[in-house]
Design a protein around this motif. Structure first.
Motif, mmCIF file in Angstrom:
data_model
loop_
_atom_site.group_PDB
_atom_site.id
_atom_site.type_symbol
_atom_site.label_atom_id
_atom_site.label_comp_id
_atom_site.label_asym_id
_atom_site.label_seq_id
_atom_site.Cartn_x
_atom_site.Cartn_y
_atom_site.Cartn_z
ATOM 1 N N SER A 350 0.758 -1.229 -0.005
ATOM 2 C CA SER A 350 0.069 0.021 0.111
ATOM 3 C C SER A 350 0.850 1.163 0.057
ATOM 4 O O SER A 350 1.969 1.282 0.439
ATOM 5 N N LEU A 351 0.329 2.314 -0.483
ATOM 6 C CA LEU A 351 0.969 3.675 -0.630
ATOM 7 C C LEU A 351 1.148 4.500 0.849
ATOM 8 O O LEU A 351 -0.054 4.228 1.524
ATOM 9 N N PRO A 352 2.023 5.331 0.912
ATOM 10 C CA PRO A 352 2.116 6.141 1.932
ATOM 11 C C PRO A 352 0.898 7.119 1.668
ATOM 12 O O PRO A 352 0.460 7.267 0.675
ATOM 13 N N TRP A 353 0.666 7.755 3.147
ATOM 14 C CA TRP A 353 -0.713 8.517 2.771
ATOM 15 C C TRP A 353 -0.696 9.544 1.879
ATOM 16 O O TRP A 353 -1.621 9.862 1.033
ATOM 17 N N VAL A 354 0.480 10.390 1.655
ATOM 18 C CA VAL A 354 0.381 11.487 0.705
ATOM 19 C C VAL A 354 0.092 10.931 -0.819
ATOM 20 O O VAL A 354 -0.665 11.635 -1.539
ATOM 21 N N TYR A 355 0.523 9.802 -1.105
ATOM 22 C CA TYR A 355 0.489 9.225 -2.554
ATOM 23 C C TYR A 355 -1.012 8.508 -2.610
ATOM 24 O O TYR A 355 -1.583 9.003 -3.609
ATOM 25 N N GLY A 356 -1.377 7.827 -1.647
ATOM 26 C CA GLY A 356 -2.651 7.317 -1.732
ATOM 27 C C GLY A 356 -3.696 8.348 -1.611
ATOM 28 O O GLY A 356 -4.716 7.980 -2.344
ATOM 29 N N PHE A 357 -3.750 8.969 -0.667
ATOM 30 C CA PHE A 357 -4.807 10.275 -0.575
ATOM 31 C C PHE A 357 -4.850 11.081 -1.816
ATOM 32 O O PHE A 357 -6.112 11.097 -2.277
ATOM 33 N N SER A 358 -3.870 11.404 -2.369
ATOM 34 C CA SER A 358 -3.822 12.275 -3.706
ATOM 35 C C SER A 358 -4.452 11.420 -4.738
ATOM 36 O O SER A 358 -5.059 11.960 -5.396
ATOM 37 N N ASP A 359 -4.113 10.148 -5.026
ATOM 38 C CA ASP A 359 -4.659 9.618 -5.828
ATOM 39 C C ASP A 359 -6.217 9.337 -5.704
ATOM 40 O O ASP A 359 -6.966 9.519 -6.585
ATOM 41 N N LEU A 360 -6.730 8.949 -4.688
ATOM 42 C CA LEU A 360 -8.160 8.730 -4.268
ATOM 43 C C LEU A 360 -8.749 10.008 -4.388
ATOM 44 O O LEU A 360 -9.870 9.851 -4.988
ATOM 45 N N TYR A 361 -8.393 10.997 -3.769
ATOM 46 C CA TYR A 361 -8.950 12.218 -3.767
ATOM 47 C C TYR A 361 -9.268 12.817 -5.123
ATOM 48 O O TYR A 361 -10.274 13.402 -5.687
ATOM 49 N N LYS A 362 -8.318 12.694 -6.213
ATOM 50 C CA LYS A 362 -8.291 13.098 -7.611
ATOM 51 C C LYS A 362 -9.525 12.304 -8.258
ATOM 52 O O LYS A 362 -10.256 12.917 -8.984
ATOM 53 N N MET A 363 -9.467 11.093 -8.013
ATOM 54 C CA MET A 363 -10.462 10.127 -8.788
ATOM 55 C C MET A 363 -11.938 10.615 -8.163
ATOM 56 O O MET A 363 -12.810 10.503 -9.196
ATOM 57 N N PHE A 364 -12.235 10.804 -6.925
ATOM 58 C CA PHE A 364 -13.432 11.068 -6.542
ATOM 59 C C PHE A 364 -13.594 12.578 -7.041
ATOM 60 O O PHE A 364 -15.078 12.885 -7.465
ATOM 61 N N GLN A 365 -12.758 13.371 -7.116
ATOM 62 C CA GLN A 365 -13.049 14.776 -7.661
ATOM 63 C C GLN A 365 -13.492 14.730 -9.106
ATOM 64 O O GLN A 365 -14.245 15.591 -9.584
#
Length: 520
Positions: A350-365
């Motif tokens: 799994s990805l560190p928080w900054v990478y995982g969160f940015s990937d997920l947020y962009k997708m929901f955005q």
């Protein structure tokens, strides 16, 4: 017999020492076969093993510099300890951090800071900082919830933590107006001291399982009805320490108390499988979420560490099409946390928080879903500057686990998985946890949260904003590489956060869904 006792009594202390050493030598050379070092070097070999066993502690206090240790260095731990004790947490003579190092964070301050007038909520309470969003508002849940604090206690189970540690955390969040996530070990009496609670369960369904280990809706609804301080439900899909891996709770660790709380049998091993039995695909998960929300009236969210995005994309499409789905999403960092895990998982899966969160947020955005979801960050974010970065990226709240543990006495001994925690926080040993003074430790957790919020508000005001939800990606710079040393977050992660609707701190204070001690 008297002659033998008289003979033994006449042996001097140094002779006894020689006898003991001789016995150890005989044992090392002729009896034990497991350890080559002690066989080849009797006596001295034991000194080597003893020094090795206290190596982490020796390095922590005498070898490592202030900024060197992981997961939390001495400066970070010192700030938490001082903040929790309401002591001076300042540093003098400038920073000793390498501000040109990779991933160093800079908050861009405004020319004119935000001005707090005399009637502003933060003039009255310098640590008042609720979440800018309401959990369950979009989906019109019967009991929406606005967390009264942007920093809260992350998922840590009773069983993993001691009874006194859990009790200290719960009483602390009550004082601080925060919430307490139960972890997947079920709701214990130690979670029931007045603080807001988010009930969390994973694949083992502890506390809400039937005799076969399957999820029981009847038990969940009864639990919620009997405990009105439960304000939301969180379903764990995975965690940062070991995403996609199940676990076994050994029967020898299951006391009668833990068995009653988790709805398992005393002395019998209990399996937590990698997968949920209540659903097997994304659509079934959404149906499961909606069913729980309908039966309990509470906001329902999911927690996960982030890796592949295909199934998250499917979730976003279902949410867009049906207008249903989770009210909040807790994103856990792959850095790991309080949960014990194999190094192969903790270090690499799994990805560190900054990478995982940015990937997920962009997708929901991309699907215009960010405004309806409360995003919670979990992964070493319990420091004001890191929180500013998280909010600029789209987080609405943060959960802290290890930082909360340190505020009540954890010394980062890193032996949580051995049941020998010297501070009594992560052990079921009655003697070790007897040293925890619950009234004192609960005050320290509360003071850490209050200090964190006060400094976070001050950083927010320095940037020209009233609430951290107003942070933009361009407000934070991060060191990236030698060619372009510092870049704004929007240029680093290639998106701009969706603007969070915000009409003023007073409106948040007046919100009828506000949790914590500020509930009207």
């Amino acid at each position: 017999m008297d002659t033998i006792l008289e003979f033994l009594g006449n042996i001097s202390w140094w002779m006894w020492l020689l006898i003991i050493l001789a016995i150890v030598i005989i044992r090392d050379v002729f009896v034990q076969k497991a350890h080559t070092i002690s066989h080849n070097f009797p006596i001295v070999g034991h000194l080597r093993y003893m020094l090795e066993s206290i190596g982490p502690e020796m390095r922590q206090y005498f070898v490592a510099n202030n900024r060197e240790e992981l997961p939390f260095n001495r400066i970070e731990r010192g700030w938490i300890y001082a903040s929790a004790k309401h002591e001076n947490n300042y540093e003098g003579f400038g920073t000793d951090r390498d501000i040109y190092a990779h991933q160093h964070i800079f908050v861009n301050n405004a020319m004119m800071p935000f001005k707090v007038d005399k009637n502003h909520p933060n003039a009255i309470d310098k640590s008042f900082l609720p979440c800018a969003k309401v959990m369950g508002a979009h989906n019109k849940r019967k009991r929406p919830y606005r967390p009264a604090s942007v920093i809260n206690v992350s998922a840590m189970s009773f069983g993993s933590l001691s009874a006194k540690a859990v009790e200290s955390l719960n009483k602390g969040v009550k004082i601080a107006g925060a919430y307490h996530n139960t972890g997947e070990g079920g709701l214990s009496p130690y979670h029931s001291n007045g603080g807001d609670v988010i009930f969390h369960f994973g694949t083992g369904y502890f506390g809400v399982r039937d005799k076969e280990g399957n999820f029981s809706m009847d038990k969940l609804t009864k639990l919620v009805n009997d405990n009105p301080f439960i304000r939301a439900i969180e379903i764990k899909l995975s965690q940062g320490a070991k995403p996609g891996k199940g676990g076994v709770l050994p029967g020898k660790k299951i006391t009668q108390e833990i068995a009653n709380i988790r709805h398992v049998e005393v002395g019998k091993d209990v399996l937590s499988p990698p997968n949920h039995s209540a659903f097997s695909n994304v659509q079934e998960m959404v149906d499961f979420i909606e069913n729980i929300a309908e039966k309990t009236g509470l906001p329902v969210g999911i927690k996960a560490a982030i890796g592949k995005l295909e199934q998250w994309e499917e979730l976003a499409q279902i949410m867009k099409t049906t207008n249903k789905g989770p009210d909040f999403i807790t994103v856990d960092g792959g850095e790991g946390g309080t949960g014990a895990a194999p190094p192969s998982f903790a270090d690499h899966v799994s990805l560190p928080w900054v990478y995982g969160f940015s990937d997920l947020y962009k997708m929901f955005q991309k699907h215009d879903l960010t405004e309806r979801i409360v995003f919670i960050g979990s992964g070493k974010l319990g420091f004001p500057a890191k929180a500013a970065m998280a909010f600029a990226m789209g987080a609405d709240c943060i959960n802290v686990a290890r930082e909360a543990m340190m505020s009540i006495g954890c010394i980062q001994a890193q032996i949580c998985h051995t049941n020998r925690c010297p501070s009594g926080v992560a052990t079921q040993n009655k003697w070790l946890q007897s040293g925890i003074n619950v009234p004192l430790k609960s005050e320290r957790l509360a003071q850490y949260f209050k200090t964190f919020r006060k400094e976070f508000i001050e950083i927010t005001h320095a940037a020209g904003y009233e609430h951290p939800c107003q942070f933009k990606m361009s407000d934070i710079d991060v060191n990236v590489d030698d060619h372009n040393l510092s870049k704004e977050l929007d240029r680093t992660y290639y998106y701009n956060k969706t603007i969070v609707p915000f009409s003023g701190m007073q409106d948040l204070k007046n919100c009828k869904y506000l949790g914590g001690k500020n509930t009207n």
